[in-house]
Design an enzyme around this catalytic site. Structure first.
Site, PDB file in Angstrom:
ATOM      1  N   HIS A 123       0.833  -1.208   0.000  1.00  0.00           N
ATOM      2  CA  HIS A 123       0.000   0.000   0.000  1.00  0.00           C
ATOM      3  C   HIS A 123       0.869   1.261   0.000  1.00  0.00           C
ATOM      4  O   HIS A 123       0.693   2.142  -0.840  1.00  0.00           O
ATOM      5  CB  HIS A 123      -0.928  -0.026   1.219  1.00  0.00           C
ATOM      6  N   GLU A 124       1.796   1.341   0.936  1.00  0.00           N
ATOM      7  CA  GLU A 124       2.612   2.558   1.037  1.00  0.00           C
ATOM      8  C   GLU A 124       3.492   2.708  -0.194  1.00  0.00           C
ATOM      9  O   GLU A 124       3.683   3.808  -0.698  1.00  0.00           O
ATOM     10  CB  GLU A 124       3.458   2.558   2.312  1.00  0.00           C
ATOM     11  N   HIS A 141       1.535   4.096  -3.096  1.00  0.00           N
ATOM     12  CA  HIS A 141       1.271   5.529  -2.982  1.00  0.00           C
ATOM     13  C   HIS A 141       2.278   6.365  -3.771  1.00  0.00           C
ATOM     14  O   HIS A 141       2.005   7.517  -4.097  1.00  0.00           O
ATOM     15  CB  HIS A 141       1.335   5.980  -1.518  1.00  0.00           C
TER      16      HIS A 141
HETATM   17 ZN   LIG Z   1      -2.678   5.136   2.347  1.00  0.00          ZN
END
Ligand SMILES: [Zn+2]
Length: 880
Positions: free
Chosen positions: A303-304, A307
């Site tokens: 997820h990170e 980003h």
């Molecule tokens: Zn996030």
């Protein structure tokens, strides 16, 4: 602490800033009690803006030491400085250099926003509005700036100096100090700024991108814990490859660093090139982490990392657009996990999470659209609605457009908006432009709060070979939105014939139907399928194609049939889960009426059949046979909730399934035990999950505590050990076996804070009246700390959000303890306190006695003096 100003921020009030800050040069001279921050900003007016324009910079609790323009000290009369704001009445009309020196005290920062210390490590958290706790700035996401950061620190205190971007010059200074310079060439908003300085161990690796560039990868952890970062590093490299293959996105800097810290308000933070993680989502081995922990680490690392494109290269124009980066990135990490693990099992887990966390939001006083229109405290909008429902909305776009057109739209998004601070309108437009479709009705999913209800009646006319679905949609009112507009709902479906296969139809009328999806756009559709020669069982909302509640008049035998035969794995799970939920609701009514609940033999036996069905994945079977949680049942009942009755009903069904299937479960349990080395992969984890689900059932039978104790003693990994400990602590509370297992666990892991979190969590969820005293006692435990968010969430958070019978004790003792604790946490960390307080968001669905006590508790919090903006916002909206 920022106390409440009562100010409401509105989407329609957005206007661009009069000033830009193209360049930001920061120098930090780090010291625990007095860090000096010199900020040199290149500032320009926005094109076309003229006249006398004050420059107003945001601050939060700052101490100003110096302010200069173009190298000259600013006259005292030329500016106004308070801890929360710096206003320069008449700055130069052209470009100018503004120098600001502030002083901050990292060691005193317990709110964990801005620059703080965690176990001796300097670190930062700036999202959403933490940068203004470091220096005065236009602290809003549409101010994109190129940062150069120089860090100075004592070498023995902080041999490691990290910031965003690529490393530059470094060297020694006098008196044992040293420095390092970092430069990030990609313009970014201030919320993505990060700095880390301290003494940490490095796990290094490298990655070669699709175009052949080598990226140095680093994961920094406490010395001695390097071995525990191996899985995170593996997950990182898999994420980087996946984003290239699936979204065509390559990493862009020379280095990518991750730092694990132990005091962190959230899961992790995607700062450009320097992700800061809660150590819970980095550190793992089989001795200390469960399979769920491994899966979470994989998902959050991904997820990170994702980003970097969805959030960093393309960021949000303002905080109302938070879902632009979060919903989209959650969708991307869900897809990654589905590709790396089992797609069906992942989907079921996602939907369970959505229903457990987002549906109560949509159905209670904290309901808000995926893109909110107003807020008082943005920290309180990092919600399941923005994240999880936001992801579902992106998933629906893909369902409507198809995978290929969706990718085309995403490519256009990256091409058109790279380097922008964008909006939801920009995002939707790329899909409209790529596909030629009109998404204006669909856009309501972003703008309108509430979970749509879809009701369906089905009929088959054997004479005309027609099968008809009468489908109606409605969206229930939510706070400040009493009238709702009709949504575009993509409803995936199948008509399942007697042989378990989907049956064909010759034509369809009454709605647009494409690729197995009915597109609902009106209040009512009568959808008629022609050429249907047998009465099918209808399988609706396959794969949970839309985040709705579905009520369909369906015979139990149809659900039973779908639970055995539906070709869509999600719907198969859903059919059985619906049967279990219906049985539990009926059983709860029995308990309330003073009767003993009884369950259909066929249902109870079907649990056994599914558990042993070798055509199904182990993890699927484990999910299917696990009963809906007490909170899930409460949500389905909806009103007048008595948690004790729900608990008793659930116990009764547990007992019925265990008793009926005992020899079968026992044999299966034995068969699933494996020797050999541990593997964290999905298949091995699934096997463990099924075996532990069976243990849970077998433990309610006579001598269950003996079985659970031997499971505990024989465990060679944390998944099995924690599962057995939970069974003992919850099902055989206070038995000699439970007392012993808790003591053994504590003795073994006393000094491992993350593992002790599990020990706190398990005990905090102990059902029954004694839980509140137990939790109160545990707050005195040496391993507990009111200042560490992970400890607070494990003990207090679990008690309030998971323990239905303990927290919602009829006499209100659970709430009383909760009020004291929330207020104690708030003094240090308002954000964590506000998050805890959401545990009472569904208070109006309780029975009247508990409802009154819950209200008293909320009023008690609200009456406390100097309440933070974070907590007041939650409490007042909950009471409204
Ligand atoms: Zn996030």
């Amino acid at each position: 602490m920022r106390t409440d100003t009562g100010q409401v921020f509105r989407l329609e009030d957005y206007r661009p800033s009069d000033y830009h800050i193209p360049l930001t040069d920061l120098t930090f001279r780090l010291s625990p009690d007095s860090t000096r921050v010199v900020s040199e900003l290149t500032i320009e007016r926005r094109d076309g803006v003229s006249g006398t324009l004050p420059l107003v910079l945001d601050g939060d609790g700052l101490v100003l030491k110096r302010v200069e323009i173009d190298g000259k000290a600013l006259a005292r009369s030329a500016y106004q400085a308070t801890p929360d704001r710096l206003e320069i009445a008449n700055p130069p009309a052209r470009q100018f250099r503004l120098t600001i020196e502030t002083e901050v005290m990292p060691s005193q920062n317990q709110a964990l926003m801005g620059l703080y210390r965690s176990n001796g490590v300097y670190c930062t958290q700036c999202e959403a509005e933490g940068f203004r706790r470091i220096t005065y700035f236009l602290d809003r996401p549409d101010i994109l700036s190129v940062y150069t950061v120089r860090i100075e620190a004592k070498r023995d205190e902080a041999p490691l100096l990290l910031a965003n971007g690529n490393p530059g010059e470094r060297g020694d200074l006098s008196d044992g100090w040293h420095f390092a310079v970092w430069h990030d060439p990609f313009p970014k908003p201030s919320y993505l700024f990060a700095l880390v300085a301290g003494d940490l161990g490095l796990v290094g690796d490298s990655f070669v991108t699709a175009s052949g560039r080598e990226v140095a990868l680093g994961i920094y952890v406490e010395h001695g814990k390097e071995r525990l970062a191996a899985y995170a590093m593996d997950a990182l490299k898999r994420s980087m490859r996946w984003d290239e293959e699936v979204f065509g996105r390559e990493y862009d800097l020379d280095v990518f660093n991750i730092v694990a810290v132990s005091d962190f308000n959230m899961g992790a933070m995607e700062n450009k090139g320097l992700n800061v993680f809660n150590d819970k989502y980095v550190l793992a081995d089989e001795e200390t982490a469960t399979d769920a922990d491994f899966a979470n680490i994989e998902a959050i690392i991904a997820h990170e990392y994702f980003h970097n494109w969805t959030g960093n290269r393309i960021t949000c124009r303002d905080w109302f657009q938070l879902c632009l980066k979060e919903g989209l990135t959650v969708f991307r990490d869900h897809e990654f996990s589905a590709d790396e693990r089992s797609r069906a099992v992942k989907r079921i887990a996602e939907v369970r999470t959505l229903r457990a966390h987002q549906f109560p939001e949509d159905q209670g006083p904290l309901a808000h659209p995926v893109r909110p229109r107003r807020y008082r405290e943005i920290n309180n909008f990092y919600t399941a609605t923005v994240y999880e429902k936001g992801s579902e909305v992106v998933r629906m776009i893909r369902t409507i457009l198809g995978a290929e057109m969706f990718r085309k739209g995403m490519d256009l998004y990256f091409e058109r908006h790279d380097g922008d601070a964008a909006t939801i309108e920009d995002f939707l437009k790329v899909f409209e432009d790529a596909s030629g479709r009109d998404l204006s009705q669909f856009a309501l999913w972003y703008h309108q709060a509430g979970t749509p209800n879809v009701t369906v009646t089905a009929s088959h006319n054997a004479g005309s070979n027609e099968f008809t679905l009468e489908i109606e949609q409605s969206v229930p009112p939510t706070p400040s939105e009493s009238r709702k507009r009709l949504m575009h709902i993509p409803l995936a479906f199948g008509l399942v014939g007697k042989d378990g296969k989907d049956i064909a139809y010759t034509s369809v009328d009454g709605a647009s139907v494409e690729d197995g999806v009915i597109h609902l756009r009106k209040r009512r559709h009568v959808v008629t399928f022609s050429g249907v020669t047998e009465r099918p069982a209808v399988s609706l909302n396959r794969g949970f194609s839309a985040p709705i509640t579905l009520s369909i008049e369906q015979k139990p035998e149809d659900l039973m049939f779908l639970a055995r035969h539906d070709g869509d794995a999600f719907s198969r799970w859903q059919a059985f889960n619906t049967l279990l939920t219906d049985a539990l609701i009926t059983a709860t009514r029995c308990v309330l009426g003073g009767k003993k609940p009884a369950f259909a033999k066929e249902l109870v036996e079907l649990a056994g059949t599914i558990a042993g069905d070798e055509t199904l994945e182990h993890a699927f079977r484990a999910l299917a046979i696990s009963l809906p949680g007490e909170a899930d049942i409460a949500r389905e009942i909806g009103a007048n909730i008595d948690p004790d009755a729900i608990y008793a009903a659930r116990e009764a069904l547990d007992g019925a399934i265990a008793t009926t299937n005992q020899s079968h479960f026992k044999a299966l349990y034995e068969k699933l035990s494996v020797a050999g080395p541990f593997n964290p992969d999905a298949a091995s984890a699934g096997r463990r999950a099924l075996r532990n689900a069976l243990l849970d059932y077998l433990s309610v039978l006579p001598n269950g505590e003996t079985l659970a104790a031997s499971h505990f003693a024989a465990a060679t990994n944390m998944t099995d050990r924690a599962a057995a400990l939970m069974v003992l602590a919850h099902r055989h509370t206070k038995s000699a076996e439970a007392v012993n297992a808790l003591a053994v666990f504590e003795g073994k892991y006393r000094s491992d804070a993350l593992v002790m979190d599990k020990w706190f969590q398990i005990q905090a969820a102990t059902p029954g009246l004694d839980a509140v005293d137990l939790v109160r006692r545990l707050t005195e435990h040496a391993a507990f700390s009111m200042t560490n968010p992970n400890r607070v969430r494990s003990l207090i958070g679990t008690f309030a959000s998971v323990n239905q019978t303990g927290f919602h004790r009829a006499d209100g003792a659970g709430y009383k303890f909760f009020v004291e604790t929330v207020l104690a946490v708030e003094k240090r960390n308002p954000q964590v306190a506000a998050r805890l307080a959401t545990a009472l968001r569904s208070w109006r669905s309780l029975e009247p006695g508990r409802q009154a006590k819950a209200r008293e508790a909320l009023l008690a919090i609200s009456a406390a003096e100097n309440l933070s903006a974070d907590l007041r916002d939650i409490v007042e909206r909950t009471l409204a």
